[in-house]
Design a protein around this motif. Structure first.
Motif, short mmCIF file in Angstrom:
data_model
loop_
_atom_site.label_atom_id
_atom_site.label_comp_id
_atom_site.label_asym_id
_atom_site.label_seq_id
_atom_site.Cartn_x
_atom_site.Cartn_y
_atom_site.Cartn_z
N SER A 2 -6.85 5.01 2.50
CA SER A 2 -5.90 4.33 1.61
C SER A 2 -6.68 3.62 0.51
O SER A 2 -7.71 3.00 0.76
CB SER A 2 -5.11 3.29 2.42
N TYR A 4 -5.93 1.02 -0.65
CA TYR A 4 -5.84 -0.40 -0.33
C TYR A 4 -7.11 -0.91 0.35
O TYR A 4 -7.36 -2.12 0.37
CB TYR A 4 -4.61 -0.69 0.54
N ASP A 25 10.79 -8.81 -0.83
CA ASP A 25 10.81 -7.64 0.05
C ASP A 25 11.07 -8.00 1.51
O ASP A 25 12.01 -7.47 2.13
CB ASP A 25 9.49 -6.86 -0.07
N CYS A 46 1.41 -0.62 7.95
CA CYS A 46 1.67 -2.01 8.35
C CYS A 46 0.88 -3.03 7.54
O CYS A 46 1.14 -4.24 7.65
CB CYS A 46 1.36 -2.19 9.83
N GLY A 47 -0.08 -2.57 6.73
CA GLY A 47 -0.86 -3.52 5.94
C GLY A 47 -1.51 -4.56 6.83
O GLY A 47 -2.08 -4.24 7.89
N TYR A 51 4.81 -7.73 8.82
CA TYR A 51 6.02 -7.20 9.48
C TYR A 51 5.79 -7.07 10.98
O TYR A 51 6.66 -7.40 11.78
CB TYR A 51 6.39 -5.83 8.90
N ASP A 66 -1.91 1.91 9.82
CA ASP A 66 -2.18 1.91 8.37
C ASP A 66 -3.45 2.72 8.15
O ASP A 66 -4.30 2.81 9.03
CB ASP A 66 -2.38 0.46 7.88
N ALA A 67 -3.57 3.29 6.94
CA ALA A 67 -4.76 4.08 6.64
C ALA A 67 -5.97 3.19 6.35
O ALA A 67 -7.11 3.65 6.43
CB ALA A 67 -4.49 4.97 5.44
N HIS A 88 -4.51 5.07 10.93
CA HIS A 88 -4.00 6.44 10.85
C HIS A 88 -3.46 6.68 9.44
O HIS A 88 -2.79 5.82 8.88
CB HIS A 88 -2.88 6.68 11.88
N HIS A 113 3.65 5.52 -2.35
CA HIS A 113 2.23 5.86 -2.37
C HIS A 113 1.97 7.29 -1.86
O HIS A 113 0.82 7.72 -1.79
CB HIS A 113 1.42 4.86 -1.54
C1 LIG Z 1 2.19 -2.46 -0.53
S1 LIG Z 1 1.30 -2.26 0.95
C2 LIG Z 1 2.58 -2.68 2.15
C3 LIG Z 1 2.01 -3.18 3.45
C4 LIG Z 1 3.06 -3.67 4.45
N1 LIG Z 1 4.01 -2.63 4.77
C5 LIG Z 1 3.77 -4.87 3.90
O1 LIG Z 1 4.87 -4.72 3.36
O2 LIG Z 1 3.20 -5.96 3.99
C6 LIG Z 1 1.18 -0.50 1.13
C7 LIG Z 1 0.49 -0.11 2.41
O3 LIG Z 1 0.59 1.30 2.59
C8 LIG Z 1 -0.61 1.75 3.14
N2 LIG Z 1 -0.75 3.19 2.87
C9 LIG Z 1 -0.76 3.80 1.67
N3 LIG Z 1 -0.92 5.13 1.83
C10 LIG Z 1 -1.00 5.34 3.17
C11 LIG Z 1 -1.17 6.49 3.98
N4 LIG Z 1 -1.30 7.71 3.44
N5 LIG Z 1 -1.21 6.35 5.32
C12 LIG Z 1 -1.08 5.12 5.88
N6 LIG Z 1 -0.93 4.00 5.17
C13 LIG Z 1 -0.89 4.10 3.83
C14 LIG Z 1 -1.66 0.91 2.42
O4 LIG Z 1 -2.92 0.96 3.08
C15 LIG Z 1 -1.00 -0.44 2.41
O5 LIG Z 1 -1.29 -1.18 3.57
#
Ligand SMILES: C[S@@+](CC[C@H](N)C(=O)[O-])C[C@H]1O[C@@H](n2cnc3c(N)ncnc32)[C@H](O)[C@@H]1O
Length: 234
Positions: A2, A4, A25, A46-47, A51, A66-67, A88, A113
């Motif tokens: 990711s 991120y 959100d 899950c960042g 949540y 999360d990635a 993952h 994303h």
């Molecule tokens: C804006 S953040 C939201 C995090 C969390 N859901 C929250 O609302 O606090 C986007 C999240 O999506 C994850 N993400 C993006 N692409 C991903 C993928 N291909 N597989 C898993 N996670 C992914 C990022 O690593 C990041 O944690």
């Protein structure tokens, strides 16, 4: 990986009390999620686990992933072993999760994303039990159109830098494209919500509150896993 991962610590700190995450959100999505006591819930993307923590507090049995390994580190620290949190990439099959093993799934601010969300949505559909729910929040297509211009119906990948130099890649697509993908996978849209900012934002971020009270930024869906022989599949 990711993107991120490169700004995981900065995102984790930001998400705790930012206008868009903490006062817009999360209140709106968690209202849709409702009572999950005793339910098995998958937290997708899950960042830093904000949540995940709330779902556990509400009595759910939570698996999260999360990635970004660094964000998973933050999430694990937050829930201290109470939830199963893994690294993952959602573009890969969820081989470690059994068919129909969850009652609900949440995917807040992740969908945009994914360049092609269909394989991931299929996996979510597979691991949800009959009638299981998927609660999604994502960027409102109208905001993308206002910000990017051109045709509202453009479906493209955009590279941008957000906030503190966060280099992100996201998909801009019209509402009809998202809805066609939900339908293709076998979800029905139970609710579609254009959230308003929470009252808590009014004092904390008055200018953002004023803007988000007039202009959509995120859009939320509650999707329901349709019966295999649902009416729309005849
Ligand atoms: C804006 S953040 C939201 C995090 C969390 N859901 C929250 O609302 O606090 C986007 C999240 O999506 C994850 N993400 C993006 N692409 C991903 C993928 N291909 N597989 C898993 N996670 C992914 C990022 O690593 C990041 O944690």
């Amino acid at each position: 990986m990711s993107s991120y991962e490169a700004f995981a610590d900065s995102f984790a700190a930001h998400a705790e009390d930012s206008a868009h995450n903490a006062h817009y959100d999360r209140p709106a999505v968690l209202e849709l999620v409702g009572d999950v006591a005793g339910r098995r819930v998958l937290d997708i993307g899950c960042g830093s686990g904000l949540y995940t923590e709330e779902l556990v507090r509400r009595g759910a049995d939570v698996v999260a992933f999360d990635a970004s390994a660094r964000l998973v580190h933050h999430a694990r620290r937050r829930v201290a072993g109470v939830a199963d949190v893994r690294v993952h990439d959602l573009r890969d099959p969820f081989e470690w999760l059994a068919d129909e093993s969850f009652d609900d799934a949440v995917m807040p601010l992740v969908l945009h994303h994914l360049e092609d969300p269909v394989p991931a949505l299929r996996e979510v559909h597979r691991v949800l039990g009959p009638g299981g729910r998927l609660v999604i929040s994502t960027v409102h297509p109208m905001l993308d159109w206002l910000q990017q211009g051109g045709s509202y119906f453009t479906d493209e990948t955009i590279d941008e830098v957000w906030n503190d130099g966060w280099a992100v890649r996201f998909r801009r697509a019209p509402l009809t494209a998202w809805c066609a993908e939900f339908y293709e996978v076998g979800f029905v849209i139970e609710r579609l919500v254009e959230p308003l900012p929470a009252d808590s934002m009014k004092e904390r971020y008055p200018e953002v509150y004023d803007r988000l009270s007039r202009q959509p930024f995120f859009i939320n869906f509650v999707l329901r896993k349709a019966p295999a022989q649902g009416p729309f599949r005849s």
